[in-house]
Design a protein around this motif. Structure first.
Motif, PDB file in Angstrom:
ATOM      1  N   GLN A 197       0.826  -1.213   0.000  1.00 26.19           N
ATOM      2  CA  GLN A 197       0.000   0.000   0.000  1.00 26.19           C
ATOM      3  C   GLN A 197       0.861   1.263   0.000  1.00 26.19           C
ATOM      4  O   GLN A 197       0.540   2.229  -0.706  1.00 26.19           O
ATOM      5  CB  GLN A 197      -0.934  -0.016   1.212  1.00 26.19           C
ATOM      6  CG  GLN A 197      -2.038  -1.066   1.112  1.00 26.19           C
ATOM      7  CD  GLN A 197      -2.821  -1.212   2.406  1.00 26.19           C
ATOM      8  OE1 GLN A 197      -2.266  -1.114   3.495  1.00 26.19           O
ATOM      9  NE2 GLN A 197      -4.122  -1.452   2.300  1.00 26.19           N
ATOM     10  N   GLU A 199      -1.183  -0.610  -8.626  1.00 33.30           N
ATOM     11  CA  GLU A 199      -2.220  -1.117  -7.721  1.00 33.30           C
ATOM     12  C   GLU A 199      -1.751  -2.418  -7.097  1.00 33.30           C
ATOM     13  O   GLU A 199      -0.716  -2.961  -7.479  1.00 33.30           O
ATOM     14  CB  GLU A 199      -3.544  -1.351  -8.457  1.00 33.30           C
ATOM     15  CG  GLU A 199      -4.541  -0.199  -8.322  1.00 33.30           C
ATOM     16  CD  GLU A 199      -4.892   0.147  -6.884  1.00 33.30           C
ATOM     17  OE1 GLU A 199      -4.543  -0.617  -5.950  1.00 33.30           O
ATOM     18  OE2 GLU A 199      -5.520   1.201  -6.681  1.00 33.30           O
ATOM     19  N   SER A 203      -6.415  -9.130   0.031  1.00 28.13           N
ATOM     20  CA  SER A 203      -7.623  -9.100   0.858  1.00 28.13           C
ATOM     21  C   SER A 203      -8.017  -7.685   1.264  1.00 28.13           C
ATOM     22  O   SER A 203      -9.184  -7.412   1.544  1.00 28.13           O
ATOM     23  CB  SER A 203      -7.420  -9.963   2.105  1.00 28.13           C
ATOM     24  OG  SER A 203      -6.278  -9.513   2.833  1.00 28.13           O
ATOM     25  N   ALA A 204      -7.048  -6.768   1.315  1.00 33.72           N
ATOM     26  CA  ALA A 204      -7.341  -5.398   1.745  1.00 33.72           C
ATOM     27  C   ALA A 204      -7.813  -4.504   0.590  1.00 33.72           C
ATOM     28  O   ALA A 204      -8.147  -3.335   0.807  1.00 33.72           O
ATOM     29  CB  ALA A 204      -6.098  -4.781   2.391  1.00 33.72           C
ATOM     30  N   GLN A 205      -7.854  -5.035  -0.621  1.00 32.60           N
ATOM     31  CA  GLN A 205      -8.264  -4.243  -1.781  1.00 32.60           C
ATOM     32  C   GLN A 205      -9.784  -4.090  -1.783  1.00 32.60           C
ATOM     33  O   GLN A 205     -10.526  -5.073  -1.820  1.00 32.60           O
ATOM     34  CB  GLN A 205      -7.792  -4.917  -3.080  1.00 32.60           C
ATOM     35  CG  GLN A 205      -8.128  -4.163  -4.349  1.00 32.60           C
ATOM     36  CD  GLN A 205      -7.593  -2.743  -4.348  1.00 32.60           C
ATOM     37  OE1 GLN A 205      -8.338  -1.790  -4.089  1.00 32.60           O
ATOM     38  NE2 GLN A 205      -6.300  -2.601  -4.606  1.00 32.60           N
ATOM     39  N   THR A 206     -10.258  -2.844  -1.734  1.00 31.53           N
ATOM     40  CA  THR A 206     -11.699  -2.577  -1.662  1.00 31.53           C
ATOM     41  C   THR A 206     -12.298  -2.185  -3.012  1.00 31.53           C
ATOM     42  O   THR A 206     -13.523  -2.156  -3.162  1.00 31.53           O
ATOM     43  CB  THR A 206     -11.965  -1.441  -0.653  1.00 31.53           C
ATOM     44  OG1 THR A 206     -11.196  -0.287  -1.015  1.00 31.53           O
ATOM     45  CG2 THR A 206     -11.578  -1.879   0.752  1.00 31.53           C
ATOM     46  N   ASP A 207     -11.468  -1.869  -3.981  1.00 38.30           N
ATOM     47  CA  ASP A 207     -11.950  -1.465  -5.312  1.00 38.30           C
ATOM     48  C   ASP A 207     -12.149  -2.708  -6.174  1.00 38.30           C
ATOM     49  O   ASP A 207     -11.186  -3.355  -6.593  1.00 38.30           O
ATOM     50  CB  ASP A 207     -10.940  -0.514  -5.955  1.00 38.30           C
ATOM     51  CG  ASP A 207     -11.427   0.060  -7.278  1.00 38.30           C
ATOM     52  OD1 ASP A 207     -12.431  -0.454  -7.814  1.00 38.30           O
ATOM     53  OD2 ASP A 207     -10.802   1.011  -7.774  1.00 38.30           O
ATOM     54  N   GLY A 208     -13.401  -3.035  -6.454  1.00 36.29           N
ATOM     55  CA  GLY A 208     -13.709  -4.248  -7.213  1.00 36.29           C
ATOM     56  C   GLY A 208     -13.245  -4.221  -8.656  1.00 36.29           C
ATOM     57  O   GLY A 208     -13.120  -5.274  -9.294  1.00 36.29           O
ATOM     58  N   HIS A 265      -9.216  -5.823 -10.161  1.00 34.55           N
ATOM     59  CA  HIS A 265      -8.915  -7.152 -10.709  1.00 34.55           C
ATOM     60  C   HIS A 265      -9.103  -7.164 -12.222  1.00 34.55           C
ATOM     61  O   HIS A 265      -8.244  -7.664 -12.978  1.00 34.55           O
ATOM     62  CB  HIS A 265      -9.816  -8.200 -10.048  1.00 34.55           C
ATOM     63  CG  HIS A 265      -9.453  -9.614 -10.403  1.00 34.55           C
ATOM     64  ND1 HIS A 265      -9.876 -10.221 -11.570  1.00 34.55           N
ATOM     65  CD2 HIS A 265      -8.679 -10.531  -9.755  1.00 34.55           C
ATOM     66  CE1 HIS A 265      -9.397 -11.451 -11.616  1.00 34.55           C
ATOM     67  NE2 HIS A 265      -8.669 -11.667 -10.533  1.00 34.55           N
ATOM     68  N   ASN A 298      -7.264  -4.031  11.989  1.00 37.55           N
ATOM     69  CA  ASN A 298      -7.712  -2.645  11.792  1.00 37.55           C
ATOM     70  C   ASN A 298      -6.891  -1.675  12.643  1.00 37.55           C
ATOM     71  O   ASN A 298      -6.523  -0.587  12.189  1.00 37.55           O
ATOM     72  CB  ASN A 298      -9.196  -2.508  12.144  1.00 37.55           C
ATOM     73  CG  ASN A 298     -10.096  -3.117  11.083  1.00 37.55           C
ATOM     74  OD1 ASN A 298      -9.663  -3.337   9.957  1.00 37.55           O
ATOM     75  ND2 ASN A 298     -11.335  -3.399  11.446  1.00 37.55           N
ATOM     76  N   GLU A 352      -3.435  -1.356  11.153  1.00 34.27           N
ATOM     77  CA  GLU A 352      -3.486  -0.573   9.917  1.00 34.27           C
ATOM     78  C   GLU A 352      -3.631   0.913  10.218  1.00 34.27           C
ATOM     79  O   GLU A 352      -2.985   1.752   9.583  1.00 34.27           O
ATOM     80  CB  GLU A 352      -4.667  -1.055   9.056  1.00 34.27           C
ATOM     81  CG  GLU A 352      -4.692  -0.440   7.669  1.00 34.27           C
ATOM     82  CD  GLU A 352      -5.811  -1.009   6.808  1.00 34.27           C
ATOM     83  OE1 GLU A 352      -6.367  -0.247   6.001  1.00 34.27           O
ATOM     84  OE2 GLU A 352      -6.128  -2.206   6.946  1.00 34.27           O
TER      85      GLU A 352
END
Length: 638
Positions: A33, A47, A51-56, A59, A231, A234
């Motif tokens: 990150q 990018e 597992s911490a990637q929130t932008d769908g 991929h 959390n 982070e």
């Protein structure tokens, strides 16, 4: 190559030149990150997948080859379906880089089983070059990386491990509240004006104690260890990266997950388990090239953790690697010679200089004394114990102990029994490590047990001596030995954290130092407004150069080392306006003009010793770029 020396360029440049994707394997999501954040601030399409990637959409974009750089953990890379790799191959993959590659090796200090599976991707990525990168690879580790990644006759580059801007210091200490209080006082002197600090602890209990003491002293401090929720970790990491916290107190869980250039102090509260770990963690310090400080505080108890470190290891090779590493770390702490020279030698790099001038042993002369009588006693006692014991047994014999193990072995009948009771156990152990470092004793191990015996050089010395007369043996006294003899407490000797000029403004006038710190504050505001870390906008070293140059145009701003085109385009107007306003407030002229009080002292530095005359064509090109602000590409067409 050493931390901060540019390894990442090896995988950052190819995708920018070839407009294909580079895959980068990294061990920690937090580290990925940080790297992605910094690259985005430089206009690079980067990018991470995890597992911490929130932008769908990441991929899908990654699969189609949208990104220059795509970061993954080894677990993610090995579990990603074949269809993803085949489609990305069609779009173009220029290389597959394994960062922190020492994690592949059983001989490495951060062995990860998942890294051992990466070679399976070679069957999928048939024509893609594989690259392994690390800051801490001994010869054994390098060989293991090559074999594990199935590299065939690869190009091997080994750079210098010498971090010249880092000061290395080591001190023996007693764990106590008094010592913690003095450490906190020392940190508080410099925390607000000398960049960030990391304090690495070997136990969570120490982390919590020091964190509490720093907070009570009013210092903005974060905490990071394995028992915190993901959390919470982070959030602590994010706050430290964005300069919202001045100090981070952490276990080694914070080791590789930090890519922050303006860390000025790294303090180890307890000895790490290996030289590799220490080099990796201390390497977080001074990545921007500004002088910074690394202090290590240790106790003898730190070296008695072999069982703990070896617990759960599967193979004899792994246990042997841990034991060898712990011995090397113990040797480093006991040194009376140059610490930098020892570190370089450990990684296979030779240094011709006997003194580096930037470690505690080189800066402060050690007291020396003829230690022939004491050395003869210790070596003779070890020889009488037949090399079947560690240091505790012969030291206990010399100090006259009548413990059961000594009586059972009849060592109380030895002529040396009780002859060394005037010195403490730690004094004798310090002498033993001096004799080990000078080749008179040898320390070996079997499984997790350490043994000490007399070396051939030591045997020769014993043969040349008599009980009433020994050849002179001049040895330096360690801090432990001096403290023991003078019956001093070590808790009052924390060590100066500002050794070797850690303050960034050391070469600035008072007004220039003011504008430097004001620009740091403005950088923090700018970073907060765009949701990034201050160092991702530009580094402290660059801010210092801007404070000295005080450019009035974008062309002059772009001419400063460390300022890239992306920064000029996105934030150039804001920076120039800020520089003008602050310079006016402090009565400083623009474009490198010195203020009146500093004009005479700076004049000599502004005039070059040898003027180099440019050809007319070069001079015209320089004027178009420097004064008119034309880009180089346009000048080339004129």
């Amino acid at each position: 190559m050493a931390t901060g020396s540019g390894k990442s360029l090896c995988y950052q440049v190819p995708p920018l030149l070839l407009e294909k994707t580079a895959i980068v394997i990294s061990p920690l999501i937090s580290l990925m990150q940080d790297q992605v954040m910094s690259l985005k601030q430089r206009g690079v399409r980067a990018e991470f997948l995890g597992s911490a990637q929130t932008d769908g959409s990441v991929h899908t974009k990654a699969q189609s080859g949208h990104f220059h750089l795509l970061f993954m953990t080894p677990e993610k890379a090995c579990s990603t379906p074949l269809s993803f790799w085949l489609e990305l191959l069609e779009a173009g993959i220029c290389l597959f880089a394994v960062d922190e590659a020492h994690c592949i090796s059983e001989w490495g200090h951060d062995f990860r089983v998942e890294y051992k599976q990466l070679h399976k991707l070679r069957d999928v990525l048939l024509d893609v070059p594989f690259v392994g990168l690390t800051a801490t690879a001994t010869e054994n580790v390098r060989i293991d990386i090559i074999n594990s990644l199935k590299m065939n006759n690869p190009y091997v580059a080994v750079g210098s491990f010498d971090r010249k801007n880092l000061f290395y210091g080591v001190k023996h200490f007693n764990r106590s509240l008094q010592f913690v209080d003095e450490l906190v006082q020392e940190i508080s002197k410099y925390a607000r004006k000398a960049g960030s600090t990391i304090i690495y602890c070997t136990t969570i209990k120490d982390v919590e104690q020091i964190h509490k003491s720093l907070q009570e002293a009013g210092i903005k401090t974060g905490i990071y260890h394995g028992q915190m929720s993901s959390n919470a970790r982070e959030e602590s990491h994010r706050s430290f990266i964005k300069d919202e916290l001045l100090v981070m107190v952490a276990t080694i869980a914070f080791g590789m997950g930090i890519d922050k250039p303006n860390i000025r102090q790294v303090i180890h509260y307890g000895c790490p388990k290996s030289i590799e770990s220490y080099y990796q963690e201390s390497g977080r310090c001074g990545r921007d090239g500004i002088p910074s400080v690394c202090w290590l505080y240790y106790t003898r108890a730190d070296f008695a953790k072999a069982d703990f470190y070896c617990g759960g290891l599967r193979t004899e090779n792994q246990r042997r690697a841990v034991m060898e590493s712990l011995l090397a770390a113990q040797h480093y702490c006991s040194l009376t010679t140059c610490r930098r020279k020892f570190l370089l030698s450990y990684f296979g790099e030779k240094s011709s200089a006997e003194k580096c001038g930037n470690c505690d042993n080189c800066m402060v002369s050690k007291r020396e004394r003829d230690m022939s009588k004491e050395s003869f006693l210790l070596m003779s006692c070890i020889q009488s114990c037949q090399g079947y014991w560690g240091l505790n047994m012969p030291v206990d014999v010399l100090r006259g102990s009548r413990a059961k193990k000594i009586l059972n072995a009849h060592f109380d009948k030895l002529p040396f029994h009780g002859l060394g009771k005037d010195y403490s156990s730690n004094w004798w152990k310090s002498l033993a490590y001096q004799l080990i470092s000078h080749g008179y004793l040898m320390e070996t191990f079997r499984d997790t047990y350490k043994f000490v015996r007399v070396s051939p050089k030591g045997e020769k010395y014993i043969r040349s001596a008599r009980p009433d007369h020994q050849p002179a043996l001049i040895l330096p006294l360690t801090d432990e030995m001096v403290e023991d003899e003078e019956q001093q407490c070590t808790t009052g000797e924390v060590g100066e954290l500002n050794s070797m000029a850690t303050l960034e403004c050391e070469q600035l006038s008072e007004a220039e130092a003011q504008i430097f710190h004001m620009l740091l504050d403005e950088r923090t505001k700018l970073a907060k407004s765009i949701g990034t870390a201050p160092y991702a906008v530009c580094g402290d070293q660059t801010i210092k150069k801007i404070a000295l140059a005080r450019p009035s145009t974008k062309a002059r701003l772009a001419n400063i080392d460390g300022v890239n085109q992306h920064l000029v385009v996105r934030h150039g107007d804001y920076l120039l306006q800020t520089i003008r306003q602050l310079s006016q407030e402090l009565n400083l002229s623009l474009d490198g003009g010195a203020n009146l009080e500093n004009a005479n002292t700076r004049k000599a530095n502004l005039v070059p010793h040898h003027k180099k005359k440019l050809t007319p064509a070069k001079f015209d090109a320089w004027k178009l770029w420097h004064e008119n602000g034309l880009p180089i590409q346009k000048i080339a067409l004129l």
